[in-house]
Enzyme design. Sequence first.
Site, PDB file in Angstrom:
ATOM      1  N   ASP A  15       7.289  -3.214   0.458  1.00  0.00           N
ATOM      2  CA  ASP A  15       5.995  -3.027  -0.195  1.00  0.00           C
ATOM      3  C   ASP A  15       6.002  -3.790  -1.518  1.00  0.00           C
ATOM      4  O   ASP A  15       6.942  -3.688  -2.300  1.00  0.00           O
ATOM      5  CB  ASP A  15       5.744  -1.537  -0.454  1.00  0.00           C
ATOM      6  CG  ASP A  15       4.369  -1.278  -1.029  1.00  0.00           C
ATOM      7  OD1 ASP A  15       3.410  -1.137  -0.246  1.00  0.00           O
ATOM      8  OD2 ASP A  15       4.252  -1.213  -2.271  1.00  0.00           O
ATOM      9  N   ASP A 109      -0.226  -5.386   1.656  1.00  0.00           N
ATOM     10  CA  ASP A 109       1.008  -5.717   0.916  1.00  0.00           C
ATOM     11  C   ASP A 109       2.255  -5.006   1.440  1.00  0.00           C
ATOM     12  O   ASP A 109       3.251  -4.921   0.727  1.00  0.00           O
ATOM     13  CB  ASP A 109       0.830  -5.424  -0.580  1.00  0.00           C
ATOM     14  CG  ASP A 109       0.971  -3.948  -0.919  1.00  0.00           C
ATOM     15  OD1 ASP A 109       0.610  -3.103  -0.070  1.00  0.00           O
ATOM     16  OD2 ASP A 109       1.448  -3.648  -2.025  1.00  0.00           O
ATOM     17  N   GLU A 110       2.216  -4.497   2.655  1.00  0.00           N
ATOM     18  CA  GLU A 110       3.420  -3.807   3.121  1.00  0.00           C
ATOM     19  C   GLU A 110       3.550  -3.838   4.637  1.00  0.00           C
ATOM     20  O   GLU A 110       2.569  -3.995   5.362  1.00  0.00           O
ATOM     21  CB  GLU A 110       3.431  -2.359   2.639  1.00  0.00           C
ATOM     22  CG  GLU A 110       2.361  -1.503   3.268  1.00  0.00           C
ATOM     23  CD  GLU A 110       2.258  -0.148   2.607  1.00  0.00           C
ATOM     24  OE1 GLU A 110       3.140   0.704   2.837  1.00  0.00           O
ATOM     25  OE2 GLU A 110       1.279   0.052   1.863  1.00  0.00           O
TER      26      GLU A 110
HETATM   27  N1  DCP Z   1      -5.587  -1.107  -3.871  1.00  0.00           N
HETATM   28  C1  DCP Z   1      -6.928  -0.894  -4.169  1.00  0.00           C
HETATM   29  N2  DCP Z   1      -7.384   0.382  -4.403  1.00  0.00           N
HETATM   30  C2  DCP Z   1      -6.533   1.439  -4.369  1.00  0.00           C
HETATM   31  C3  DCP Z   1      -5.183   1.244  -4.059  1.00  0.00           C
HETATM   32  C4  DCP Z   1      -4.739  -0.063  -3.824  1.00  0.00           C
HETATM   33  O1  DCP Z   1      -7.696  -1.847  -4.204  1.00  0.00           O
HETATM   34  N3  DCP Z   1      -7.006   2.669  -4.629  1.00  0.00           N
HETATM   35  C5  DCP Z   1      -5.109  -2.497  -3.672  1.00  0.00           C
HETATM   36  C6  DCP Z   1      -4.548  -3.035  -4.970  1.00  0.00           C
HETATM   37  C7  DCP Z   1      -3.072  -2.944  -4.807  1.00  0.00           C
HETATM   38  C8  DCP Z   1      -2.906  -3.154  -3.326  1.00  0.00           C
HETATM   39  O2  DCP Z   1      -4.051  -2.573  -2.726  1.00  0.00           O
HETATM   40  O3  DCP Z   1      -2.392  -3.921  -5.580  1.00  0.00           O
HETATM   41  C9  DCP Z   1      -1.659  -2.506  -2.779  1.00  0.00           C
HETATM   42  O4  DCP Z   1      -1.723  -1.114  -2.990  1.00  0.00           O
HETATM   43  P1  DCP Z   1      -0.451  -0.243  -3.275  1.00  0.00           P
HETATM   44  O5  DCP Z   1      -0.826   1.166  -3.038  1.00  0.00           O
HETATM   45  O6  DCP Z   1       0.712  -0.789  -2.517  1.00  0.00           O
HETATM   46  O7  DCP Z   1      -0.210  -0.362  -4.838  1.00  0.00           O
HETATM   47  P2  DCP Z   1       0.393  -1.554  -5.692  1.00  0.00           P
HETATM   48  O8  DCP Z   1       0.994  -2.614  -4.860  1.00  0.00           O
HETATM   49  O9  DCP Z   1      -0.658  -2.010  -6.653  1.00  0.00           O
HETATM   50  O10 DCP Z   1       1.497  -0.818  -6.551  1.00  0.00           O
HETATM   51  P3  DCP Z   1       2.915  -0.231  -6.067  1.00  0.00           P
HETATM   52  O11 DCP Z   1       3.942  -1.026  -6.803  1.00  0.00           O
HETATM   53  O12 DCP Z   1       2.904   1.189  -6.497  1.00  0.00           O
HETATM   54  O13 DCP Z   1       2.989  -0.378  -4.591  1.00  0.00           O
HETATM   55 CA    CA Z   2       2.421  -2.066  -3.190  1.00  0.00          CA
HETATM   56 CA    CA Z   3       1.096  -0.773  -0.277  1.00  0.00          CA
END
Ligand code: DCP
Ligand code: CA
Ligand code: CA
Length: 392
Positions: A15, A109-110
């Site tokens: 991820d 992203d995962e």
């Molecule tokens: N995303 C979004 N709205 C949300 C959650 C996520 O638009 N409520 C988008 C932005 C994030 C991407 O999806 O960058 C991936 O979500 P993740 O939950 O994997 O979160 P991140 O990658 O941002 O952070 P982490 O390092 O906790 O995985």
């Molecule tokens: Ca992520």
């Molecule tokens: Ca994710």
Amino acid sequence: MNKKAQAIRQIIHVDMDAFYASVEQQDNPILRNQPVIVGGCGDRGVVCACSYETRAFGVKSAMSLAKALQLCPKAIVLPVRMERYRAVSREIFAIFDKFSDRVEPLSIDEAFLDVTGCDRLLGGPLEIARNIRKNIRNELGLPASAGIAPNKYLAKLASQAAKPDGLKMVLSEEVDDFILPLPIDALWGVGKKGKIQLNALGINTIGDLRRLRSEQLIRLFGVNGKRLYELAWGIDERPVVVENTVKSIGQEETFPADLFNVDTLQMHLLRLTEKVASRLRKNAVLAETLTVKVKYSDFQQVTRSKTIEKPSDSVPDMYPVAKGLFFKTEAGRRGIRLLGVIAGNLVPCETVQMTLFEDSQEKCKRKALDEAVDRIRDKYGDPGIKRGSLVD
Ligand code: DCP
Ligand code: CA
Ligand code: CA
């Protein structure tokens, strides 16, 4: 339960860290090591992604931008560049594909990778995960975290525990040490409501949950109880499902005679929508767009499409959209020989699983109804069941 089969699997979950924010930091060096928020995302003023520099201040995704800026006034807020993130996502998945032909994308992203038995070619799971992270870093300049475990659920927990920019492996014999101290909302399917419910019973950790027998959990949570029980014991038999290349799911029908009657056509439209929704649920995907296709008596064909407000697999969400599209055609004024409903821009329905207990009661009822229709259809074919409230 086949524990043997579970023990020999080797699953990697990768991820990306603060994905959108990390892409922005990579694309614009001025932003590196700065508190970055990517916001907007359809809903006005909501945090989509926040770099780890902002998280120290308590900023989280889905928080209002106003609140986030209150917590972290120095944060740099950037607009969402979805096209760019999609392009980067494709490159990330191209890297995954180099390491396994069993890749299950979970979101932008995962992904899960099943690397069981890959040892000889690519090294053991640890080496594979290290190399994936190294590749992503070297080729794209982005941080990713990875978890390795005997099943999907544990691999995802491990990658979460490894964040940011880390790697964690949980061996079969380490599973209990790893999960017992975790709070119960670490279990898939336990959201805010479920947590409150369980806390009220004095259950705060996964270890606490182990005190309940399977029957007790089933009594409390219905069908989800069994799943909670298994997860609490670190059991998750779900296979890594290689990418569903289905890009759309559609259902159409050519009528024996051209149809003019709008009411009759609407009944067909509802039936077709139900079939499409049912197939979405079977494929565990949600539709982001709906298309209604009409072929007139003279074989002229038109389509009308619309983005659904929230990706859905549910008839009560989809049918009103389909109906709106249907009335944008010349139905009623021209004879119609073919009618079709197509669900497009399919996304995995991960989020639905994740909010099992978050759903409002209304939504649960709808889902139960949808699933009942699925079961009847499986058993008896097209049920001819009509939802009174949806039919004019
Ligand atoms: N995303 C979004 N709205 C949300 C959650 C996520 O638009 N409520 C988008 C932005 C994030 C991407 O999806 O960058 C991936 O979500 P993740 O939950 O994997 O979160 P991140 O990658 O941002 O952070 P982490 O390092 O906790 O995985
Ligand atoms: Ca992520
Ligand atoms: Ca994710």
